[in-house]
Design a protein around this motif. Sequence first.
Motif: not given
Length: 190
Positions: A84-96, A122-138
Amino acid sequence: MPEPPHNWPKNIHYTTTCSFHSSVPQSIRQKITEGSAAKTATINPPNGPSPADKSVVAIRRISESTHPACGQLGLFAARKIKEKTVIVDYIGEIHCDERPESDYDLSLFRSSDLSVGIDANKQGNEGRFVNDYRGIPGQEKPNAVFVDERLASGELRMRIVSSRIITKGEEILVSYGKAWWQARTTSTSN
């Protein structure tokens, strides 16, 4: 201008604050930047790392051949992260506007007939590199989740929060959700 972390791609603008695309009406901008913190705050971890604390995460190239993102970059714990720790905010361009070509577009909220997203293509921070867990062994489930939260200032943010203890060196993984995978399957089959 903040300095990008180690392994940051040269073709992506590094930033620690979201920007607004011209498709976002002024009323939505105000809702995002000036909302009431007391009404929607969901998590305020005491003693958690600051979302801008670069010592919490590291960007690394994934070399395991069985990983669905082999050869790409991923987000890893640079130290032990408590549950329950905030790791990083997901930063980028807010759009509609619609962005079916982006693999880095995340829904922030829906307002009447508008969908509001954060695109870190095209812009962001470390949060853009978080991957989905599906398909990762284990990996049977993610070790982190997306949580929308208002800061004390009232600004709405999308945060990546640990759902269990994450050990140093472990990849930080979330669920992108079934809708993300269905949209990707639909767009690649056309």
